[in-house]
Design a protein around this motif. Structure first.
Motif, PDB file in Angstrom:
ATOM      1  N   ALA A   1       0.831  -1.207   0.000  1.00 57.01           N
ATOM      2  CA  ALA A   1       0.000   0.000   0.000  1.00 57.01           C
ATOM      3  C   ALA A   1       0.868   1.261   0.000  1.00 57.01           C
ATOM      4  O   ALA A   1       1.952   1.274   0.577  1.00 57.01           O
ATOM      5  CB  ALA A   1      -0.901   0.006   1.236  1.00 57.01           C
ATOM      6  N   PRO A   2       0.390   2.317  -0.639  1.00 51.38           N
ATOM      7  CA  PRO A   2       1.125   3.586  -0.580  1.00 51.38           C
ATOM      8  C   PRO A   2       1.050   4.196   0.816  1.00 51.38           C
ATOM      9  O   PRO A   2       0.210   3.813   1.635  1.00 51.38           O
ATOM     10  CB  PRO A   2       0.401   4.460  -1.601  1.00 51.38           C
TER      11      PRO A   2
ATOM     12  N   ASP B   1      11.840   1.920  -0.657  1.00 51.76           N
ATOM     13  CA  ASP B   1      12.149   0.494  -0.743  1.00 51.76           C
ATOM     14  C   ASP B   1      11.005  -0.326  -1.334  1.00 51.76           C
ATOM     15  O   ASP B   1      11.134  -1.535  -1.511  1.00 51.76           O
ATOM     16  CB  ASP B   1      12.573  -0.061   0.625  1.00 51.76           C
ATOM     17  N   ARG B   2       9.910   0.320  -1.682  1.00 54.92           N
ATOM     18  CA  ARG B   2       8.776  -0.360  -2.303  1.00 54.92           C
ATOM     19  C   ARG B   2       8.567   0.075  -3.754  1.00 54.92           C
ATOM     20  O   ARG B   2       7.545  -0.248  -4.360  1.00 54.92           O
ATOM     21  CB  ARG B   2       7.514  -0.123  -1.483  1.00 54.92           C
TER      22      ARG B   2
ATOM     23  N   HIS C   1      12.778   9.645   2.433  1.00 51.23           N
ATOM     24  CA  HIS C   1      12.693   8.182   2.417  1.00 51.23           C
ATOM     25  C   HIS C   1      11.540   7.696   1.541  1.00 51.23           C
ATOM     26  O   HIS C   1      11.255   6.515   1.482  1.00 51.23           O
ATOM     27  CB  HIS C   1      12.526   7.649   3.853  1.00 51.23           C
ATOM     28  N   TRP C   2      10.880   8.610   0.845  1.00 53.86           N
ATOM     29  CA  TRP C   2       9.737   8.277   0.006  1.00 53.86           C
ATOM     30  C   TRP C   2       9.881   8.949  -1.355  1.00 53.86           C
ATOM     31  O   TRP C   2      10.657   9.868  -1.547  1.00 53.86           O
ATOM     32  CB  TRP C   2       8.437   8.715   0.669  1.00 53.86           C
ATOM     33  N   LEU C   3       9.095   8.443  -2.294  1.00 55.04           N
ATOM     34  CA  LEU C   3       8.959   9.073  -3.601  1.00 55.04           C
ATOM     35  C   LEU C   3       7.510   9.467  -3.782  1.00 55.04           C
ATOM     36  O   LEU C   3       6.602   8.690  -3.446  1.00 55.04           O
ATOM     37  CB  LEU C   3       9.356   8.123  -4.729  1.00 55.04           C
ATOM     38  N   SER C   4       7.289  10.643  -4.311  1.00 51.11           N
ATOM     39  CA  SER C   4       5.955  11.094  -4.681  1.00 51.11           C
ATOM     40  C   SER C   4       5.799  10.797  -6.174  1.00 51.11           C
ATOM     41  O   SER C   4       6.310  11.528  -7.019  1.00 51.11           O
ATOM     42  CB  SER C   4       5.803  12.592  -4.411  1.00 51.11           C
ATOM     43  N   LEU C   5       5.160   9.676  -6.480  1.00 45.84           N
ATOM     44  CA  LEU C   5       4.972   9.263  -7.863  1.00 45.84           C
ATOM     45  C   LEU C   5       3.800  10.033  -8.464  1.00 45.84           C
ATOM     46  O   LEU C   5       2.754  10.176  -7.818  1.00 45.84           O
ATOM     47  CB  LEU C   5       4.701   7.766  -7.945  1.00 45.84           C
ATOM     48  N   TYR C   6       3.979  10.540  -9.673  1.00 45.25           N
ATOM     49  CA  TYR C   6       2.908  11.278 -10.332  1.00 45.25           C
ATOM     50  C   TYR C   6       1.738  10.351 -10.644  1.00 45.25           C
ATOM     51  O   TYR C   6       1.921   9.226 -11.128  1.00 45.25           O
ATOM     52  CB  TYR C   6       3.414  11.939 -11.614  1.00 45.25           C
ATOM     53  N   GLY C   7       0.536  10.816 -10.361  1.00 48.42           N
ATOM     54  CA  GLY C   7      -0.672  10.028 -10.564  1.00 48.42           C
ATOM     55  C   GLY C   7      -0.899   9.613 -12.000  1.00 48.42           C
ATOM     56  O   GLY C   7      -1.575   8.618 -12.259  1.00 48.42           O
ATOM     57  N   GLY C   8      -0.316  10.342 -12.959  1.00 48.07           N
ATOM     58  CA  GLY C   8      -0.474  10.007 -14.365  1.00 48.07           C
ATOM     59  C   GLY C   8       0.168   8.687 -14.762  1.00 48.07           C
ATOM     60  O   GLY C   8      -0.063   8.206 -15.870  1.00 48.07           O
ATOM     61  N   LEU C   9       0.951   8.086 -13.889  1.00 44.46           N
ATOM     62  CA  LEU C   9       1.547   6.780 -14.180  1.00 44.46           C
ATOM     63  C   LEU C   9       0.515   5.659 -14.114  1.00 44.46           C
ATOM     64  O   LEU C   9       0.712   4.591 -14.674  1.00 44.46           O
ATOM     65  CB  LEU C   9       2.688   6.470 -13.204  1.00 44.46           C
TER      66      LEU C   9
END
Length: 179
Positions: free
Chosen positions: A21-22, A64-65, A106-114
């Motif tokens: 889970a995010p 790490d995820r 320690h996290w990445l904010s991935l763009y929702g468009g992915l």
């Protein structure tokens, strides 16, 4: 919540997998995110990143995820200023924004468009709404935080604890977008 999702840029040259889970799924309304999107719009074949409320959609994951499977040689970073503590990373093959990374985060904010629309994790909150220009009232479907909320930071802290207080470095992004 999704146990594993395969994601990628618009043309498929860059692919990644996220596990479990995010941390949280959010819209960011800050001036910096809107300025970065304005820059991205100048790139050939750019994709619209702002929603109807001028917000950037992000899904935050522990580093790490997130596993990059191919195309890391196609990633390039962009910083609003040379001193910026954040970098936004774009797939240069098709100019798809991939993630935002905070220095030492320690996290990445991935763009929702992915994500395909049907698989995008549900929105949990809007943040930095104080930066939005005057306009129509925001919907009340999720909390609309004027700044980053305490609950937001508690989720980030919980993820960091779960990682043993590690902050992995992503050293594979070597290129920069031209200014």
């Amino acid at each position: 919540m999704t146990q594993s999702s395969s994601l990628g840029c618009a043309c498929g040259e860059v692919s990644l997998r996220v596990e479990k889970a995010p941390i949280i799924s959010a819209e960011c309304c800050c001036d910096s995110c809107r300025a970065a999107v304005a820059r991205f719009r100048t790139l050939p074949a750019s994709r619209l990143l702002l929603g109807p409320r001028d917000a950037s959609r992000f899904v935050l994951y522990r580093k790490d995820r997130v596993h990059f499977l191919q195309g890391t040689d196609r990633l390039a970073e962009f910083r609003l200023t040379p001193e910026s503590k954040t970098r936004r990373v774009v797939a240069t093959c098709c100019n798809t924004p991939v993630f935002l990374e905070f220095q030492n985060g320690h996290w990445l904010s991935l763009y929702g468009g992915l994500w395909a629309d049907a698989t995008l994790p549900p929105l949990e909150l809007r943040t930095m709404t104080s930066d939005l220009p005057p306009g129509p009232a925001l919907p009340t479907d999720v909390p609309n935080s004027r700044h980053q909320s305490v609950a937001f930071f508690i989720k980030l802290l919980g993820a960091w604890v779960g990682m043993g207080f590690r902050s992995p470095k992503l050293t594979f992004v070597k290129a920069e977008l031209p200014r």
